[in-house]
Design a protein around this motif. Structure first.
Motif, mmCIF file in Angstrom:
data_model
loop_
_atom_site.group_PDB
_atom_site.id
_atom_site.type_symbol
_atom_site.label_atom_id
_atom_site.label_comp_id
_atom_site.label_asym_id
_atom_site.label_seq_id
_atom_site.Cartn_x
_atom_site.Cartn_y
_atom_site.Cartn_z
ATOM 1 N N ASP A 9 0.910 -1.385 -0.076
ATOM 2 C CA ASP A 9 0.008 -0.052 -0.032
ATOM 3 C C ASP A 9 0.891 1.390 -0.104
ATOM 4 N N ARG A 10 2.114 1.168 -0.146
ATOM 5 C CA ARG A 10 3.147 2.219 0.085
ATOM 6 C C ARG A 10 4.009 2.391 -1.447
ATOM 7 N N ILE A 11 4.036 1.190 -2.194
ATOM 8 C CA ILE A 11 4.732 1.245 -3.298
ATOM 9 C C ILE A 11 3.866 1.229 -4.413
ATOM 10 N N PHE A 12 4.126 2.056 -5.462
ATOM 11 C CA PHE A 12 3.353 1.804 -6.687
ATOM 12 C C PHE A 12 4.166 2.063 -8.056
ATOM 13 N N LEU A 13 4.117 1.243 -8.892
ATOM 14 C CA LEU A 13 5.023 1.028 -10.195
ATOM 15 C C LEU A 13 4.121 1.398 -11.447
ATOM 16 N N ASN A 14 4.591 2.178 -12.106
ATOM 17 C CA ASN A 14 4.146 2.623 -13.424
ATOM 18 C C ASN A 14 5.119 1.979 -14.574
ATOM 19 N N ARG A 15 4.369 1.644 -15.384
ATOM 20 C CA ARG A 15 5.257 1.011 -16.659
ATOM 21 C C ARG A 15 5.817 2.013 -17.634
ATOM 22 N N TYR B 266 23.653 -13.781 -14.941
ATOM 23 C CA TYR B 266 23.023 -15.130 -14.762
ATOM 24 C C TYR B 266 23.598 -16.338 -15.889
ATOM 25 N N ARG B 267 24.293 -17.334 -15.645
ATOM 26 C CA ARG B 267 24.851 -17.974 -16.720
ATOM 27 C C ARG B 267 23.944 -19.397 -16.967
ATOM 28 N N GLY B 268 23.833 -19.801 -18.269
ATOM 29 C CA GLY B 268 23.195 -20.965 -18.566
ATOM 30 C C GLY B 268 21.709 -20.757 -19.087
ATOM 31 N N PRO B 269 20.964 -21.840 -19.205
ATOM 32 C CA PRO B 269 19.580 -21.681 -19.432
ATOM 33 C C PRO B 269 18.591 -20.721 -18.645
ATOM 34 N N ILE B 270 19.089 -20.586 -17.284
ATOM 35 C CA ILE B 270 18.318 -19.496 -16.651
ATOM 36 C C ILE B 270 18.218 -18.311 -16.957
ATOM 37 N N ALA B 271 19.310 -17.752 -17.623
ATOM 38 C CA ALA B 271 19.270 -16.437 -18.152
ATOM 39 C C ALA B 271 18.086 -16.242 -19.098
ATOM 40 N N GLN B 272 17.749 -17.064 -20.036
ATOM 41 C CA GLN B 272 16.588 -16.826 -20.798
ATOM 42 C C GLN B 272 15.392 -16.843 -19.954
ATOM 43 N N LYS B 273 15.214 -17.688 -19.158
ATOM 44 C CA LYS B 273 14.114 -17.642 -18.331
ATOM 45 C C LYS B 273 14.000 -16.423 -17.243
ATOM 46 N N LEU B 274 14.723 -16.054 -16.998
ATOM 47 C CA LEU B 274 14.797 -14.599 -16.230
ATOM 48 C C LEU B 274 14.590 -13.578 -17.193
ATOM 49 N N PHE B 275 15.038 -13.491 -18.204
ATOM 50 C CA PHE B 275 14.439 -12.664 -19.176
ATOM 51 C C PHE B 275 13.080 -12.547 -19.736
ATOM 52 N N ASP B 276 12.752 -13.853 -19.878
ATOM 53 C CA ASP B 276 11.169 -13.985 -20.237
ATOM 54 C C ASP B 276 10.313 -13.567 -18.928
ATOM 55 N N GLU B 277 10.743 -13.927 -17.798
ATOM 56 C CA GLU B 277 9.890 -13.669 -16.514
ATOM 57 C C GLU B 277 9.915 -12.168 -16.501
ATOM 58 N N LEU B 278 10.929 -11.462 -16.830
ATOM 59 C CA LEU B 278 10.994 -9.901 -16.674
ATOM 60 C C LEU B 278 9.799 -9.356 -17.824
ATOM 61 N N GLY B 279 9.937 -9.889 -18.905
ATOM 62 C CA GLY B 279 8.703 -9.686 -19.719
ATOM 63 C C GLY B 279 7.523 -9.748 -19.195
ATOM 64 N N SER B 280 7.150 -10.941 -18.319
ATOM 65 C CA SER B 280 5.853 -10.945 -17.735
ATOM 66 C C SER B 280 5.908 -9.785 -16.864
ATOM 67 N N PHE B 281 6.695 -9.513 -16.031
ATOM 68 C CA PHE B 281 6.728 -8.377 -15.031
ATOM 69 C C PHE B 281 6.450 -7.104 -15.671
ATOM 70 N N PHE B 282 6.787 -6.774 -16.772
ATOM 71 C CA PHE B 282 6.756 -5.623 -17.527
ATOM 72 C C PHE B 282 5.172 -5.598 -17.947
ATOM 73 N N SER B 283 4.621 -6.834 -18.387
ATOM 74 C CA SER B 283 3.133 -6.738 -18.864
ATOM 75 C C SER B 283 2.164 -6.521 -17.709
ATOM 76 N N ALA B 284 2.957 -6.807 -16.578
ATOM 77 C CA ALA B 284 1.969 -6.762 -15.357
ATOM 78 C C ALA B 284 1.817 -5.484 -14.807
ATOM 79 N N LEU B 285 2.619 -4.534 -15.218
ATOM 80 C CA LEU B 285 2.810 -3.201 -14.354
ATOM 81 C C LEU B 285 1.476 -2.370 -14.799
ATOM 82 N N PRO B 286 0.988 -1.732 -14.007
ATOM 83 C CA PRO B 286 -0.002 -0.622 -14.227
ATOM 84 C C PRO B 286 0.378 0.471 -15.086
ATOM 85 N N TRP B 287 -0.282 1.613 -15.219
ATOM 86 C CA TRP B 287 -0.170 2.265 -16.502
ATOM 87 C C TRP B 287 -0.185 3.720 -15.798
ATOM 88 N N ALA B 288 -0.778 4.018 -14.854
ATOM 89 C CA ALA B 288 -0.880 5.341 -14.196
ATOM 90 C C ALA B 288 -1.424 5.382 -12.822
#
Length: 640
Positions: free
Chosen positions: A153-159, A181-203
């Motif tokens: 209730d104190r931290i709000f993130l905009n895209r 981050y080395r190995g296959p986990i690097a791509q998984k983390l980058f994909d997870e970051l993409g999902s995080f981006f899409s979850a961000l509210p706008w305003a």
């Protein structure tokens, strides 16, 4: 690697000779330089603050914990609407702080929380662009996710526009993830970051009720072309919106993504409308020179809108608001305030100082909405400093609070500036890349050559100090082994790979291989003839016909003539990478230099040899340049 443990220790490096020197010089792996840390599944307030503290200190969150943290934060963000409404601060001690672009600067994130107070006392709105064009986007996102979970209730993130998977491939985040981050986990983390981006509210809307001193819309870029807040609030599901815009092949910059197969026309139209709304909010810019009421396509960016100050006034008045707070554009003083007429106003807040990547010269700023008549925050005290960086290497400063820039709603303005000395050295996740640390120094000789001027000056200062202590016993041009290794340890920390002084002492036989090796070291035992040692570290460049260029050396002026056009190069790199590979070939660099040389000729400036520059910038000898390697060479040239 005599003990076959997969890591070359300082002792093993010191023992190499002959042909081994060339390979050891190309890539060094040194034990004990980087640290990973773990995070419990339940993120408490103290644990969240510890993530920020550990990140500033140079530690890196373990891959498994980062992946879980991103998923937890994404789930929490998807529970929020696209437009959130916060009450205006009314009681004593309540406040809402707006933070602009951070662009991978973990020191600026730490500084704004230090100045404005911990999240248990202050509500924060982080207004997008957390990543890219800085080396610690991973750490910034991890810290923000932890803070969001601990203080929902104190931290709000905009895209922002850089919270886009396609854009972050070009501007550094993907390369950063793969470097940490080395190995296959690097791509998984980058994909997870993409999902995080899409979850961000706008305003975020703050206040706006009758009697509120604050009635503000906070959004990354600006106004939509044909929508109101009710339309934005009704956006619905944001999952899957990992990309906002896509690069075109030719001739423009961006294009909308192709529709998914099997989707109905209605679904495609709804998705495109939703994406267009988001593009407007995160890519748009104001026209500061007119009070006309218009919203037109943004031809400069080829994305979003260009809107007049009259459009800001009209939009705010229709929505019962008075203030638009945006970010998206670097501001030299960190903050810009514009009166839009009719009692309305617009702020541009930028919170990444010395942007980009601590190579610029701008201040950072944040604004604090507070109750009517509330007192300013007390001074936060001196900023903690990294103990391994000498004072003479710093340019950062704290500008504190500006009480005379409050606008119509009497905001409190904070300004500060951090530099490379406040940023941690880059680390590896040692839980995914064997329990070891690695300072990966590609072409160590090339690194020293590019920084030789800075290193020599530091050695000379150290020699003056030693001479005053030793008196007549001092030998001119020499440094004790201890002082010499401390100078190199300080330099390596400031350019992004931290080797302690004991490791530099172990590396000295390797570095001295070109000036006599053992005989050089035995001339004055315990001392280093640093002038002779570093005299041989130059950039050996040949032209495309195989002939030496200017005696075989590439002058700093050759590189700096291109560095002066850094802002153009940031755009050139993106649009000339036609295959979206994230790398540039020699032919692409030649094409860019043709453009720059045309401009240089008009100014009467020295022309650039594209082939020589390419060879100088291709640090790893791969035959191509990625954006990080490309920009790093400009920073190194500037430091020299």
């Amino acid at each position: 690697d005599t003990d076959k443990d997969g890591v070359v220790s300082p002792e093993e490096i010191a023992s190499v000779g002959g042909d081994q020197v060339l390979e050891a010089k190309r890539v060094l792996q040194v034990k004990g330089a980087s640290r990973s840390f773990r995070l419990a599944e339940t993120v408490t307030p103290q644990r969240a603050l510890d993530v920020l503290k550990r990140s500033v200190e140079g530690d890196i969150l373990a891959a498994a914990d980062l992946q879980r943290l991103l998923r937890q934060a994404s789930a929490a963000l998807l529970e929020e609407p696209a437009v959130r409404r916060l009450p205006a601060p009314t009681a004593d001690g309540e406040s809402v702080v707006v933070v602009g672009d951070l662009h991978g600067s973990i020191s600026d994130l730490s500084e704004v929380i230090r100045l404005c107070g911990p999240p248990d006392q202050t509500t924060y709105v982080f207004n997008g662009d957390f990543v890219d064009r800085g080396r610690h986007g991973v750490e910034v996102v991890a810290s923000l996710c932890a803070l969001k979970l601990a203080f929902p209730d104190r931290i709000f993130l905009n895209r922002g526009n850089h919270e886009c998977k396609n854009l972050s491939r070009v501007y550094g985040l993907e390369k950063e993830v793969r470097s940490k981050y080395r190995g296959p986990i690097a791509q998984k983390l980058f994909d997870e970051l993409g999902s995080f981006f899409s979850a961000l509210p706008w305003a975020v809307v703050v206040g706006g009720q009758e009697g509120d001193i604050v009635a503000a819309l906070i959004v990354h870029g600006g106004l939509p072309s044909d929508a109101n807040l009710a339309t934005l609030a009704a956006v619905g599901d944001r999952t899957g919106m990992t990309e906002i815009v896509q690069k075109k092949q030719k001739p423009g910059f961006f294009a909308q993504s192709a529709p998914d197969e099997g989707e109905t026309t209605e679904i495609q139209a709804r998705k495109e409308k939703r994406k267009r709304l988001l593009e407007d909010l995160v890519w748009s810019d104001p026209d500061r020179n007119t009070y006309e009421d218009f919203v037109i396509p943004n031809e400069l960016r080829k994305a979003g809108n260009h809107y007049g100050l009259g459009a800001v006034r009209s939009f705010l008045q229709r929505e019962g608001l008075r203030t638009l707070v945006r970010s998206h554009e670097v501001v030299r003083s960190g903050l810009e305030w514009l009166d839009c007429g009719g009692g309305t106003e617009m702020y541009t807040v930028f919170s990444s100082s010395n942007y980009p990547d601590k190579r610029g010269a701008n201040q950072a700023a944040a604004i604090r909405f507070r109750p009517r008549g509330a007192a300013a925050l007390p001074p936060a005290g001196p900023r903690p400093r990294r103990p391994d960086v000498a004072d003479e290497m710093r340019v950062s400063m704290d500008f504190g609070v500006d009480p005379d820039e409050g606008g119509h709603c009497d905001v409190e303005v904070f300004r500060w500036q951090t530099d490379a000395a406040d940023e941690p050295a880059t680390s590896l996740d040692t839980t995914t890349f064997a329990p070891q640390a690695k300072a990966c120094v590609q072409s160590l000789g090339g690194m020293i050559a590019r920084h030789r001027g800075v290193i020599m000056e530091a050695c000379e200062r150290a020699e003056v100090q030693e001479a005053s202590q030793r008196g007549a016993e001092h030998r001119r041009g020499y440094l004790s082994l201890g002082s010499w290794s401390q100078v190199l340890a300080l330099w390596s920390a400031n350019v992004g790979f931290a080797l302690p002084s004991v490791d530099w002492q172990a590396l000295l036989p390797l570095l001295a291989a070109g000036v006599g090796g053992p005989s050089f070291l035995q001339e004055v035992p315990g001392y280093v003839d640093y002038q002779r040692l570093f005299a041989g570290y130059n950039l050996d460049i040949v032209s495309k016909d195989g002939q030496p260029l200017r005696g075989g050396k590439l002058s700093s002026k050759d590189i700096m003539s291109l560095y002066a056009n850094h802002s153009e190069l940031s755009v050139i790199f993106a649009w000339m990478d036609v295959d979206s590979s994230g790398t540039l070939s020699l032919e692409e660099v030649r094409a860019a230099c043709e453009v720059l040389n045309a401009r240089a000729a008009q100014r009467g400036a020295e022309l650039v040899d594209a082939d020589a520059l390419f060879r100088a910038m291709d640090i790893d000898g791969s035959g191509s340049l990625d954006i990080s390697e490309f920009m790093e060479c400009f920073r190194l040239a500037g430091a020299a």
